[in-house]
Design a protein around this motif. Structure first.
Motif, PDB file in Angstrom:
ATOM      1  N   ALA A 162      -2.972  -3.502  -2.328  1.00  0.00           N
ATOM      2  CA  ALA A 162      -4.275  -2.876  -2.149  1.00  0.00           C
ATOM      3  C   ALA A 162      -4.880  -2.633  -3.525  1.00  0.00           C
ATOM      4  O   ALA A 162      -5.261  -3.568  -4.213  1.00  0.00           O
ATOM      5  N   LEU A 163      -4.911  -1.380  -3.961  1.00  0.00           N
ATOM      6  CA  LEU A 163      -5.552  -1.070  -5.232  1.00  0.00           C
ATOM      7  C   LEU A 163      -4.583  -0.986  -6.412  1.00  0.00           C
ATOM      8  O   LEU A 163      -5.021  -0.869  -7.548  1.00  0.00           O
ATOM      9  N   LEU A 164      -3.296  -1.067  -6.147  1.00  0.00           N
ATOM     10  CA  LEU A 164      -2.335  -1.015  -7.252  1.00  0.00           C
ATOM     11  C   LEU A 164      -1.228  -2.057  -7.056  1.00  0.00           C
ATOM     12  O   LEU A 164      -0.052  -1.727  -6.985  1.00  0.00           O
ATOM     13  N   PRO A 165      -1.577  -3.341  -7.000  1.00  0.00           N
ATOM     14  CA  PRO A 165      -0.562  -4.367  -6.739  1.00  0.00           C
ATOM     15  C   PRO A 165       0.483  -4.461  -7.839  1.00  0.00           C
ATOM     16  O   PRO A 165       1.640  -4.782  -7.564  1.00  0.00           O
ATOM     17  N   ASN A 205       6.205   1.966   1.361  1.00  0.00           N
ATOM     18  CA  ASN A 205       6.519   1.920  -0.065  1.00  0.00           C
ATOM     19  C   ASN A 205       6.175   3.216  -0.796  1.00  0.00           C
ATOM     20  O   ASN A 205       6.506   3.363  -1.972  1.00  0.00           O
ATOM     21  N   VAL A 206       5.518   4.127  -0.108  1.00  0.00           N
ATOM     22  CA  VAL A 206       5.144   5.411  -0.720  1.00  0.00           C
ATOM     23  C   VAL A 206       6.288   6.393  -0.496  1.00  0.00           C
ATOM     24  O   VAL A 206       6.388   7.040   0.539  1.00  0.00           O
ATOM     25  N   THR A 207       7.155   6.507  -1.466  1.00  0.00           N
ATOM     26  CA  THR A 207       8.347   7.344  -1.354  1.00  0.00           C
ATOM     27  C   THR A 207       8.072   8.761  -1.865  1.00  0.00           C
ATOM     28  O   THR A 207       7.119   8.987  -2.627  1.00  0.00           O
ATOM     29  N   PRO A 208       8.908   9.709  -1.481  1.00  0.00           N
ATOM     30  CA  PRO A 208       8.770  11.075  -2.023  1.00  0.00           C
ATOM     31  C   PRO A 208       8.836  11.113  -3.549  1.00  0.00           C
ATOM     32  O   PRO A 208       8.152  11.906  -4.184  1.00  0.00           O
ATOM     33  N   ASP A 209       9.658  10.246  -4.145  1.00  0.00           N
ATOM     34  CA  ASP A 209       9.756  10.200  -5.607  1.00  0.00           C
ATOM     35  C   ASP A 209       8.429   9.809  -6.247  1.00  0.00           C
ATOM     36  O   ASP A 209       8.042  10.348  -7.282  1.00  0.00           O
ATOM     37  N   ILE A 210       7.748   8.839  -5.632  1.00  0.00           N
ATOM     38  CA  ILE A 210       6.456   8.412  -6.161  1.00  0.00           C
ATOM     39  C   ILE A 210       5.465   9.563  -6.114  1.00  0.00           C
ATOM     40  O   ILE A 210       4.780   9.870  -7.095  1.00  0.00           O
ATOM     41  N   VAL A 211       5.390  10.222  -4.965  1.00  0.00           N
ATOM     42  CA  VAL A 211       4.448  11.330  -4.806  1.00  0.00           C
ATOM     43  C   VAL A 211       4.756  12.447  -5.797  1.00  0.00           C
ATOM     44  O   VAL A 211       3.861  13.011  -6.441  1.00  0.00           O
ATOM     45  N   GLU A 212       6.021  12.759  -5.947  1.00  0.00           N
ATOM     46  CA  GLU A 212       6.423  13.832  -6.858  1.00  0.00           C
ATOM     47  C   GLU A 212       6.063  13.507  -8.305  1.00  0.00           C
ATOM     48  O   GLU A 212       5.565  14.363  -9.053  1.00  0.00           O
ATOM     49  N   SER A 213       6.295  12.251  -8.706  1.00  0.00           N
ATOM     50  CA  SER A 213       5.995  11.883 -10.090  1.00  0.00           C
ATOM     51  C   SER A 213       4.493  11.902 -10.356  1.00  0.00           C
ATOM     52  O   SER A 213       4.046  12.312 -11.434  1.00  0.00           O
ATOM     53  N   ARG A 214       3.678  11.475  -9.379  1.00  0.00           N
ATOM     54  CA  ARG A 214       2.223  11.519  -9.538  1.00  0.00           C
ATOM     55  C   ARG A 214       1.716  12.954  -9.602  1.00  0.00           C
ATOM     56  O   ARG A 214       0.836  13.285 -10.375  1.00  0.00           O
ATOM     57  N   TYR A 215       2.299  13.772  -8.753  1.00  0.00           N
ATOM     58  CA  TYR A 215       1.916  15.184  -8.720  1.00  0.00           C
ATOM     59  C   TYR A 215       2.200  15.836 -10.065  1.00  0.00           C
ATOM     60  O   TYR A 215       1.386  16.622 -10.575  1.00  0.00           O
ATOM     61  N   SER A 233      -3.124   5.389   2.509  1.00  0.00           N
ATOM     62  CA  SER A 233      -4.322   4.877   3.169  1.00  0.00           C
ATOM     63  C   SER A 233      -4.951   3.704   2.443  1.00  0.00           C
ATOM     64  O   SER A 233      -5.474   2.785   3.083  1.00  0.00           O
ATOM     65  N   HIS A 234      -4.915   3.668   1.112  1.00  0.00           N
ATOM     66  CA  HIS A 234      -5.611   2.572   0.444  1.00  0.00           C
ATOM     67  C   HIS A 234      -5.100   2.205  -0.951  1.00  0.00           C
ATOM     68  O   HIS A 234      -5.505   1.184  -1.493  1.00  0.00           O
ATOM     69  N   VAL A 235      -4.220   2.993  -1.533  1.00  0.00           N
ATOM     70  CA  VAL A 235      -3.694   2.630  -2.850  1.00  0.00           C
ATOM     71  C   VAL A 235      -2.579   1.595  -2.703  1.00  0.00           C
ATOM     72  O   VAL A 235      -2.530   0.611  -3.429  1.00  0.00           O
ATOM     73  N   TYR A 236      -1.684   1.813  -1.762  1.00  0.00           N
ATOM     74  CA  TYR A 236      -0.642   0.841  -1.426  1.00  0.00           C
ATOM     75  C   TYR A 236      -1.006   0.141  -0.118  1.00  0.00           C
ATOM     76  O   TYR A 236      -1.654   0.726   0.755  1.00  0.00           O
ATOM     77  N   ALA A 237      -0.546  -1.084   0.029  1.00  0.00           N
ATOM     78  CA  ALA A 237      -0.781  -1.823   1.271  1.00  0.00           C
ATOM     79  C   ALA A 237       0.218  -1.435   2.353  1.00  0.00           C
ATOM     80  O   ALA A 237      -0.118  -1.421   3.540  1.00  0.00           O
ATOM     81  N   ASP A 238       1.448  -1.134   1.945  1.00  0.00           N
ATOM     82  CA  ASP A 238       2.511  -0.787   2.892  1.00  0.00           C
ATOM     83  C   ASP A 238       2.860   0.687   2.726  1.00  0.00           C
ATOM     84  O   ASP A 238       3.440   1.083   1.712  1.00  0.00           O
ATOM     85  N   PRO A 239       2.528   1.520   3.719  1.00  0.00           N
ATOM     86  CA  PRO A 239       2.823   2.954   3.620  1.00  0.00           C
ATOM     87  C   PRO A 239       4.303   3.257   3.409  1.00  0.00           C
ATOM     88  O   PRO A 239       4.647   4.297   2.840  1.00  0.00           O
ATOM     89  N   VAL A 284       9.246  -1.662  -5.907  1.00  0.00           N
ATOM     90  CA  VAL A 284       9.195  -1.049  -4.590  1.00  0.00           C
ATOM     91  C   VAL A 284       8.712  -2.096  -3.615  1.00  0.00           C
ATOM     92  O   VAL A 284       7.632  -2.626  -3.761  1.00  0.00           O
ATOM     93  N   SER A 285       9.526  -2.393  -2.633  1.00  0.00           N
ATOM     94  CA  SER A 285       9.123  -3.398  -1.660  1.00  0.00           C
ATOM     95  C   SER A 285       9.903  -3.191  -0.372  1.00  0.00           C
ATOM     96  O   SER A 285      11.060  -2.831  -0.397  1.00  0.00           O
ATOM     97  N   SER A 286       9.236  -3.400   0.755  1.00  0.00           N
ATOM     98  CA  SER A 286       9.942  -3.311   2.031  1.00  0.00           C
ATOM     99  C   SER A 286      10.347  -4.708   2.474  1.00  0.00           C
ATOM    100  O   SER A 286       9.808  -5.706   2.027  1.00  0.00           O
TER     101      SER A 286
END
Length: 376
Positions: free
Chosen positions: A349-352, A263-273, A255-261, A35-37
């Motif tokens: 950030a916290l998960l490079p 890169n936080v996709t809906p798929d990532i959020v869904e899989s973590r959830y 806010s602090h897990v990723y450096a670039d907001p 995942v990279s912009s």
């Protein structure tokens, strides 16, 4: 109950998106893809490495479970192995995910595959293992603490029936966040004897203690919260409020897990959830949030872990340029510290290893080549 209510009513508890509630660790895994912009510092690296991927032999992947026996429990622990297809077993890497409520082996997959596919003098075989109580491992209601997690790591590395025992050769341990520090603590005690350790964005303080401190009054409040989170019915309700909801997960990632907001996709959020909805998901977070999984209690103890293994094995520290202030201060304290063989800084950030996996893989591979590339 009034004390617990006052504790929970704190802004740092109710508003995860604006606090550093998760500020000393990271939250776990994503899919195999990078995942990279386009604006990220590692975009050129990602582009070139993607092209290289197409020219390399495929990676052979094996999955399995190993049974960890702890007290009266038999816990099935998930692991997976990656090696270049057709390659003989060479030198070995154990990757351990950052401890969090959404921790899983997926955090390291891209890094593992990239290292395996490098064309150097050494063939690397990687094993990634989920912690008990997290990821795809069983999640029994144990009294989790740092000693329990250390016991697991020691057993997984040393047991006669461990998947690692059949590999032979050097074994390098690579971990993120608290996982790295637990490995360092076990090595300092002489309980494990890896050939080298790489600590990626290492942390040692749990979310609540770093925000509220460790006074006796606060420790009592942590105990109340921990007990509530572990309770059969109200525990799930509290867990859903604090952790297991998509808005909170998205907020903390941006806010602090990723450096670039971006890169936080809906798929990532869904899989973590989805990970937070697995049976027994709240037990390890109950311990982690309240500081029970902290391997040390002070920065001095943190630095001493590295000093204890000075000269015994190479140690790489991978810091990040955009970690939360408190976490970055602990990482920066390791620059030039006794026992740290090499210190580098990467984007993230916290998960490079998840956000910029190919950049992290490059630094890890350089470290491996510097220390093991010619030892065939």
């Amino acid at each position: 109950m009034a004390t617990l209510t006052a504790f929970i009513a704190s802004p740092a508890i109710l508003n995860l998106s604006r606090s550093r509630f998760y500020g000393t660790r990271v939250v776990g895994p994503i899919r195999i893809q990078c995942v990279s912009s386009s604006s990220s510092p590692s975009s050129s690296v990602v582009s070139s490495k993607k092209a290289a991927f197409l020219e390399k032999p495929p990676v052979e992947t094996k999955t399995g479970t190993w049974q960890w026996r702890f007290q009266d429990n038999a816990v099935n622990v998930y692991y997976e192995e990656h090696k270049e297809e057709g390659a003989s077993n060479g030198k070995n890497i154990l990757m351990i995910p950052t401890i969090s409520d959404v921790s899983t082996v997926e955090e390291w997959r891209t890094v593992a595959k990239d290292i395996v596919m490098q064309k150097g003098k050494t063939d690397w075989h990687t094993t990634i293992v989920d912690w008990p109580g997290l990821g795809y491992s069983d999640r029994p209601s144990l009294n989790y603490n740092a000693d329990v997690m250390e016991n697991f790591l020691v057993e997984f590395m040393n047991a006669s029936d461990s998947p690692l025992k059949n590999l032979g050769g050097d074994l390098v341990v690579i971990g993120g966040g608290h996982a790295a520090t637990i490995a360092l603590r076990a090595a300092a005690k002489g309980l494990i004897k890896p050939s080298a350790i790489a600590a990626v964005a290492p942390t040692w303080a749990g979310p609540l203690p770093i925000v509220f401190g460790r006074s006796s009054d606060m420790e009592s409040r942590y105990g109340l919260l921990r007990g509530t989170l572990r309770a059969p019915a109200v525990g799930w309700m509290m867990y859903n409020v604090l952790v297991s909801n998509e808005k909170a997960i998205q907020s903390q990632y941006k806010s602090h897990v990723y450096a670039d907001p971006n890169n936080v996709t809906p798929d990532i959020v869904e899989s973590r959830y989805a990970l937070t909805k697995r049976k027994g998901a709240r037990f390890v977070p109950a311990a982690f949030l309240t500081g029970l999984l902290d391997p040390v209690k002070t920065r001095e103890e943190f630095l001493n872990l590295f000093a204890e293994i000075d000269g015994k094995m190479p140690v790489l520290v991978v810091s990040t340029s955009n970690s939360p202030k408190r976490s970055k201060a602990e990482m920066d304290a390791l620059r030039g510290a006794k026992g740290v063989t090499k210190f580098v800084e990467v984007p993230g950030a916290l998960l490079p290893q998840e956000e910029y996996p190919l950049t992290v893989a490059d630094e890890l591979y350089k470290f491996l080549q510097e220390n093991f590339g010619s030892n065939m």
